[in-house]
Design an enzyme around this catalytic site. Sequence first.
Site, short mmCIF file in Angstrom:
data_model
loop_
_atom_site.label_atom_id
_atom_site.label_comp_id
_atom_site.label_asym_id
_atom_site.label_seq_id
_atom_site.Cartn_x
_atom_site.Cartn_y
_atom_site.Cartn_z
N ILE A 1 -2.14 11.03 31.47
CA ILE A 1 -1.30 9.90 31.12
C ILE A 1 -2.06 8.61 31.42
O ILE A 1 -2.65 8.46 32.49
CB ILE A 1 0.04 9.97 31.87
CG1 ILE A 1 1.07 9.01 31.26
CG2 ILE A 1 -0.12 9.72 33.37
CD1 ILE A 1 2.49 9.28 31.73
N CYS B 1 -1.22 13.39 25.71
CA CYS B 1 -1.37 13.37 27.16
C CYS B 1 -0.20 14.03 27.88
O CYS B 1 0.89 14.19 27.33
CB CYS B 1 -1.52 11.94 27.67
SG CYS B 1 -0.03 10.92 27.42
N CYS B 2 -0.47 14.43 29.11
CA CYS B 2 0.55 14.80 30.10
C CYS B 2 0.02 14.32 31.44
O CYS B 2 -0.90 13.50 31.47
CB CYS B 2 0.84 16.30 30.08
SG CYS B 2 -0.58 17.36 30.40
N ALA B 3 0.55 14.77 32.54
CA ALA B 3 0.14 14.24 33.84
C ALA B 3 -1.36 14.41 34.07
O ALA B 3 -2.04 13.49 34.52
CB ALA B 3 0.93 14.92 34.96
#
Length: 452
Positions: free
Chosen positions: A315, A396-398
């Site tokens: 992210i 995105c992700c974490a």
Amino acid sequence: MAREPGLIRRGVLWLLLLAPFFFLSYGLVNSHTASRNDVGSLVFGWEEQTPLWPWTIVPYWSIDLLYGLSFLLPTSRREMDRHALALLSAQVISVSCFLLWPLRFTFERPALDGVFGWLFDVLMGFDKPFNQAPSLHIALLVIIWTMFARHIHRQPWRWLMHGWMALIGVSVMTTWQHHFIDLPTGALAGLVCVWLWPREGDVPLQAARLTRDTRRWRLALYYGIGALLCAALALHLAGAWLWLLWPAVSLLMVALNYAVFGADGFQKGADGRLSNAASWLLAPYLLGAWLNSRIWTRKRPQADEVCDGVYLGRIPEFGAASSFNAVVDLTAELPCFACADAFAGKPANGPSQTMQMPAHYTCLPTLDLIVPDTNLLKQAAEAIERLRQQGPVLVCCALGYSRSASAVAAWLVHSGRCTSVTQAEALIRKARPSIVLHPGHRIVLQQLEAQP
């Protein structure tokens, strides 16, 4: 935004219900608690230095006026009703706590003269030094403050509003009406009520469903144990350790999200922000989750291009998304401030922001460490393909290792760029070797592959 018709009458009807309920329930519990002989107190030593400022009885009383005025602000029946239900919930929560564990205010206020003294006398006509935590005054203030902050944007009125609301919060101590413990517990009660009755989206209790996913139950258990440990330490060590109740509440809410509420429990909106209530309630967990994402990706903070202008990464921070035309975000538990003004194609607010944020932002919140379902991956694949045609896209992700990787794999398969899940995974792993796709991810992706 245009106001729906009939809101004034609706607000008056709510006030006609809430006002009698407030005085009746509060008065009855006050009288009941005054007759009990088991009422204790919780006072910190430093509170003896708290000044008595008689003039602050004015802001203290002003919350009654603001309570009524807050019903003039909603622009829809839903916003009006949820505001009223939040106020009602705060009353029910506080009164219930007063009955279960009553506390007494211990300072003896000296006699006061003049107008301020008269206001104190009127107040003490129905308010007794019982029923302290959580402070109903603070709980109502949080809800009312949220409503005014939502609708007052012009300066200097916004700053004046925030200043006056903060003064009301301070006044509960400088009028010698509450001890300190009542303030954070009152704020907690108010934030829970705002979270329970959000302005937008589903009401959490209405959307609540017990999960059948064993992995979600396992993670809920882990977070629940963490909450229990924090609470046990706080209550056993007391004093400043009581602040551990905040991470206890935070971890408990995360546990409930995994077990019952799902990704919606984080209340992440289309603009990439979590609701104010969720942000405050989950703050200790959010800090830990953000630090975890940065620690795991410290050796590979950059996004990696998979193919055809589609990038995979964590992210983004401010400025880190400036090279992308769009961001597809699968994170539920962390806000994406770098894209906050870019959702739904909203233009930047000024020339300086154009270079700092992408033009488009799509949010598809998914629980961490949980396999996204087929429908969500299909939505992600379609969004990636649509946005890719206008410029580079960051998925995105974490961490940029699992949820986002499964979304990119879904895009590769769904768009026909890869003929199998195995081929898609190999292509992604070549670009970003640290991706983590479990058998569960592959099963869901194969289900998507089998769809026409």
